[in-house]
Design an enzyme around this catalytic site. Sequence first.
Site, PDB file in Angstrom:
ATOM      1  N   SER A   1       0.857  -1.190   0.000  1.00 27.20           N
ATOM      2  CA  SER A   1       0.000   0.000   0.000  1.00 27.20           C
ATOM      3  C   SER A   1       0.891   1.237   0.000  1.00 27.20           C
ATOM      4  CB  SER A   1      -0.886   0.012   1.237  1.00 27.20           C
ATOM      5  OG  SER A   1      -0.111   0.375   2.365  1.00 27.20           O
ATOM      6  N   LYS A   2       0.247   2.389  -0.016  1.00 23.46           N
ATOM      7  CA  LYS A   2       0.983   3.658  -0.054  1.00 23.46           C
ATOM      8  C   LYS A   2       1.974   3.792   1.094  1.00 23.46           C
ATOM      9  CE  LYS A   2      -2.144   6.589  -2.642  1.00 23.46           C
ATOM     10  NZ  LYS A   2      -3.563   6.218  -2.535  1.00 23.46           N
TER      11      LYS A   2
END
Length: 496
Positions: free
Chosen positions: A259-260
């Site tokens: 994820s980010k």
Amino acid sequence: MNTHIQDVRVRYAPSPTGLQHVGGIRTALFNYLFARSKGGKFILRLEDTDRTRTDDSYVQNLYDTFDWLKFKWDEGPDCGGAFGSYVQSERSELYKKYAQELIEKEKAYYCFCSAQRIDEVRQQREAAHSSESGYDRFCRSIEPQEAAKKAAAGELCTIRLKIPLGENTVFYDHLLGEIEWKNDDVNPDPVLLKSDGFPTYHLANVVDDHLMEISHIMRAQEWLPSVPLHVIMYRAFGWTPPEFCHLPMVMGQDGKKLSKRHGATSIDEFRKQGYLPEALINYVALLGASYEEGKDIYTLEELTQRFSLEKLNKAPAVFDYKKLEWYNGQYIRMKTDEELASLCLPYAINAGLFGSEEPTAQQRDVFVAIMALVKERLTFLNEVPEKVAYLFREPEIPAAEEFIPKKCDLTKTIELLQIGKELAGSLAQTPDDEQAENFIKAEAQKREIKLGDLMMPLRVAITGSRVSPPLFGSLRILGAERSTDRIENALKNLRG
Ligand code: GLU
């Protein structure tokens, strides 16, 4: 792998509700490689049934991303094909018809429950600490004829799949083997057609995969829980399901889904940072597949030749940003100076390196020439403007300490730079680094000074920094006159 399937048809079916990211690209790439390796077709289908989250800008992002990556589908919304439309929002009537077919076969039923009722059920369960979730199948027991009448009279309703209870659903996944799922544990009677007449993902996905004659579904493992109910649907229609292959998840180094938090995930970010599409493709192709040849670098063509479902791994793939950086460096070094200059040019223009918008012909020549100097140490294209700025504008002259080699003082440094100035003209005229090095080494020896001590102040005067692209090449690009001027200026400063 099933060899009896003559016509391999696979698809990438993104929902345009976000930017294209690494996971999506991996799915698309594996489908593409599989299709190519089997002489089949790769299809793009836009699953835009979630009208609230779908956005045209994400569709545009999808097209831009694949233009940049330079691998393409054979059939899709933009290029057409015999199985269109490839956009689900343009196929609404079709889904209604198929939902109706399931109603007629009594494999689906009308549900008249309001959102409010469904919410109340949820709250009651919560209050009772019940582990049950999902729809309570309230409308499943309504007489089909009565339900049909209500629906025909215009009563607001959805259509739900009637999951056959007390049975198991078995299917085969190429990577995970045989999977058996108790129907009672499957999402209880999911909605197929919403009250606004739009299909849900499940209905549209199954209908389209069937109508588009998709032979293999290859997608991320997070979709696995949907498979039993899709298989139930295929059977309800009397269709044969495609073959399944659920790809390992892509994780960050900490074992959590990528994820980010881990770093860039959208292809846009990688692109802005100065990744090359070849590097990204090469790296992503190895996320969950191994080719076991002790080889790291694969072109798209080579990947196509090697891809097979047997080479996929079951274990989650770990996204290693450092490894991706390494790939980028490798692909940068494979570019010619001209190619690299063209790739870096937009970054340089953006950084205002050439003053006005476009470089002059002479600036462009310098820009191409400098590529040979920076190529070896470059990781990202966007590093270039800063690294080469000293060739386009006069660098700020650093503080005196920066010029001073170890164990030297200011007076000695001025002396060294004075020698540097005398040599700069000749150095700028040497045809290559080897001759330049031989020349300066001989001069240092003759004067009984350390080569490093001679080079350091010269480097700082020419490039404005202790760490810079190679000095001799820089001198050559700048030429004798400009090099000597820079040294002169630096000397002036040092002398105070
Ligand atoms: N529309 C789904 C997605 O966004 C497609 C999943 C599938 O491939 O079936 O990924």
